[in-house]
Each structure stands twice: as C-alpha cells, then as structure tokens.
Write an enzyme that holds these catalytic residues in place. Structure first.
Site, PDB file in Angstrom:
ATOM      1  CB  SER A  49      -0.908   0.017   1.227  1.00 35.05           C
ATOM      2  OG  SER A  49      -1.714  -1.131   1.260  1.00 35.05           O
TER       3      SER A  49
HETATM    4  N1  SAH Z   1      -0.968  -4.972   3.970  1.00 35.36           N
HETATM    5  C1  SAH Z   1      -0.198  -4.916   2.739  1.00 35.36           C
HETATM    6  C2  SAH Z   1      -1.090  -4.783   1.534  1.00 35.36           C
HETATM    7  C3  SAH Z   1      -1.334  -6.089   0.940  1.00 35.36           C
HETATM    8  S1  SAH Z   1      -2.415  -6.082  -0.457  1.00 35.36           S
HETATM    9  C4  SAH Z   1       0.798  -3.796   2.826  1.00 35.36           C
HETATM   10  O1  SAH Z   1       1.266  -3.507   3.900  1.00 35.36           O
HETATM   11  O2  SAH Z   1       1.165  -3.215   1.852  1.00 35.36           O
HETATM   12  C5  SAH Z   1      -3.778  -7.003   0.209  1.00 35.36           C
HETATM   13  C6  SAH Z   1      -3.509  -8.431   0.540  1.00 35.36           C
HETATM   14  O3  SAH Z   1      -4.760  -9.009   0.919  1.00 35.36           O
HETATM   15  C7  SAH Z   1      -2.992  -9.296  -0.610  1.00 35.36           C
HETATM   16  O4  SAH Z   1      -1.787  -9.881  -0.241  1.00 35.36           O
HETATM   17  C8  SAH Z   1      -4.093 -10.340  -0.805  1.00 35.36           C
HETATM   18  O5  SAH Z   1      -3.612 -11.623  -1.161  1.00 35.36           O
HETATM   19  C9  SAH Z   1      -4.744 -10.364   0.551  1.00 35.36           C
HETATM   20  N2  SAH Z   1      -6.106 -10.914   0.593  1.00 35.36           N
HETATM   21  C10 SAH Z   1      -7.115 -10.765  -0.294  1.00 35.36           C
HETATM   22  N3  SAH Z   1      -8.216 -11.432   0.102  1.00 35.36           N
HETATM   23  C11 SAH Z   1      -7.902 -12.047   1.288  1.00 35.36           C
HETATM   24  C12 SAH Z   1      -8.599 -12.895   2.198  1.00 35.36           C
HETATM   25  N4  SAH Z   1      -9.856 -13.280   1.980  1.00 35.36           N
HETATM   26  N5  SAH Z   1      -7.959 -13.313   3.299  1.00 35.36           N
HETATM   27  C13 SAH Z   1      -6.670 -12.945   3.546  1.00 35.36           C
HETATM   28  N6  SAH Z   1      -5.952 -12.154   2.720  1.00 35.36           N
HETATM   29  C14 SAH Z   1      -6.558 -11.701   1.610  1.00 35.36           C
END
Ligand code: SAH
Length: 222
Positions: A70
């Site tokens: 993010s």
């Molecule tokens: N928190 C991260 C952003 C990750 S993007 C940061 O610090 O930058 C969002 C993440 O959510 C992705 O890795 C994706 O695989 C995960 N995601 C999507 N749906 C999900 C679910 N149902 N359960 C767990 N993770 C999920």
C-alpha cells in the site's frame, strides 16, 4: 537479507525518508508514533530489490502475485485511525498481510497483531521477513480473512487491507465492544475507506476517504 543491503540503502535513503514523513505531515497525518514508525521502518526491505530505489515514494508498488504494497499515506491514515481507537495494550486482527509492511508499522505501537493472508507463498516469504526484522509480536497464518481468526477473538481493532464488496459479518462479530474495524468497501475500481465502531452492540459507520485497494477474495491459494 544481508546487512550491506540493509545499511547501504538505509543510509542513502535517510533524506528521502524524511521527505516522505514531511509529505505525510502536509497531508494531515498527526500522530507522532505513526510518523516515527514510517520514518524508521525499512520499506525497501518489503519490496523487490529492483524497486527498492522507489521505496520512499508515496506510491503503491507491486509485490508479486498480482498484489501491491500500500501507499505509505494510506498505511499511515489507517494506522492512525486504528491507534486513535485502540488501548495501549491492543490486540489487533489484520486481514491481508501481503508483504507485511502495514503489519510492521502497526506492531510497533500495539501489544500483538494477528494477521491473515490467503496466498501461501507470499505469506511464507513475509513470515521470514518479519522474523529477520525481529518483529516478534506478530502471528501470521494462511487462511481466508472473511472468516476472521476466532481463536484469538475478540479484538480491540480490526484492519483489512483489501477491498470488500460487503463487510464480512465475522469481522464485526470478532470486534470488541468499543473497538473499530477499518476496511475499504466498494467495487473493483474504487472504494471508500470505512470505519465501523461497535458501541453497546450497535454498529455505526463513518467514511474516511476514497481509496483503491486490491480485492478481498475468498479461499486460499497454495
Ligand atoms: N498490507 C499490505 C497490503 C497487501 S495487499 C501492505 O502492507 O502493503 C492485500 C492483501 O490481501 C494481498 O496480499 C491479498 O492476497 C490479501 N487478501 C485478499 N483477500 C484475502 C482474504 N480473503 N484473506 C486474507 N488475505 C486476503
């Protein structure tokens, strides 16, 4: 993760890190603990080495598996919203561990973060990274975040870093009285960052701002 990479980029990026923090202050981030976490957390170690030179720009970047790290402003905004509502010894649930950057930023200011990621190989890489960075008050697991993590519930606060078309009911159920859930809600291209608060068993909602996140999907990916 060798120490040369650690120090080399860390040293040369001190100025760029300060620039990022100043930008966040201009954009309205106020909490000192959040700004300090952004300043001291080595974001370049959460992304691919080829993109490390862009680590302290205020942008989302690819982390493989079709996912992104993010934008720092959004991480700061969500962390601030969570910490404003959390007690000092807060236990937090995070949905969407990704590369673990948001997890690491939160972990510095709370007692424990439980974090769920649905893509197993991404999670294993992140597990190793968090261990190498000696961030110990975090537990991660591969699972479907739609279901929350009932074993450790209820949580003081819950943060979701992927966009839901509707708020998963399990997350509201696993929230403590007085706690908040911060979650992007909407369609694929645009969502609103929402803050839900549980007071006397009732849920109230507030809209923080327009955001764009990768979608909250179902099931796990091995
Ligand atoms: N928190 C991260 C952003 C990750 S993007 C940061 O610090 O930058 C969002 C993440 O959510 C992705 O890795 C994706 O695989 C995960 N995601 C999507 N749906 C999900 C679910 N149902 N359960 C767990 N993770 C999920």
């Amino acid at each position: 993760m060798n120490s040369i990479r650690h120090e080399g980029i860390g040293m040369t990026s001190l100025r760029t890190r300060e620039r990022l923090v100043n930008r966040l202050i201009e954009q309205g981030i106020q909490r000192i603990d959040v700004l300090e976490a952004i300043r001291t957390t080595p974001r370049h170690l959460f992304i691919d080495e080829a993109l490390a030179h862009r680590a302290y720009e205020d942008v989302a970047l690819p982390i493989g598996f079709n996912q992104t790290i993010s934008q720092p402003y959004i991480v700061a905004r969500m962390t601030e919203a969570i910490l404003n509502a959390a007690p000092d010894d807060a236990v937090i649930l995070e949905i969407g561990t990704g590369c673990g950057y948001q997890t690491a930023i939160l972990a510095g200011s709370v007692k424990h973060v439980y974090s769920i990621e649905r893509i197993r190989p991404l999670l294993e890489r992140t597990r190793k990274r968090l261990r190498e960075l000696k961030i110990r008050n975090v537990s991660v697991k591969c699972g479907d975040g739609n279901l929350g993590w009932p074993q450790h519930a209820p949580y003081d606060c819950i943060i979701t870093t992927c966009a839901a078309s509707e708020v998963p009911p399990a997350l509201l159920e696993q929230l403590k009285e007085g706690g908040v859930l911060v979650i992007p809600v909407g369609g694929r291209d645009q969502q609103e960052l929402k803050l839900y608060r549980k007071t006397d068993g009732e849920i109230s909602a507030e809209t923080l701002e327009a955001v764009r996140f990768v979608p909250l999907l179902g099931g796990v990916e091995n």
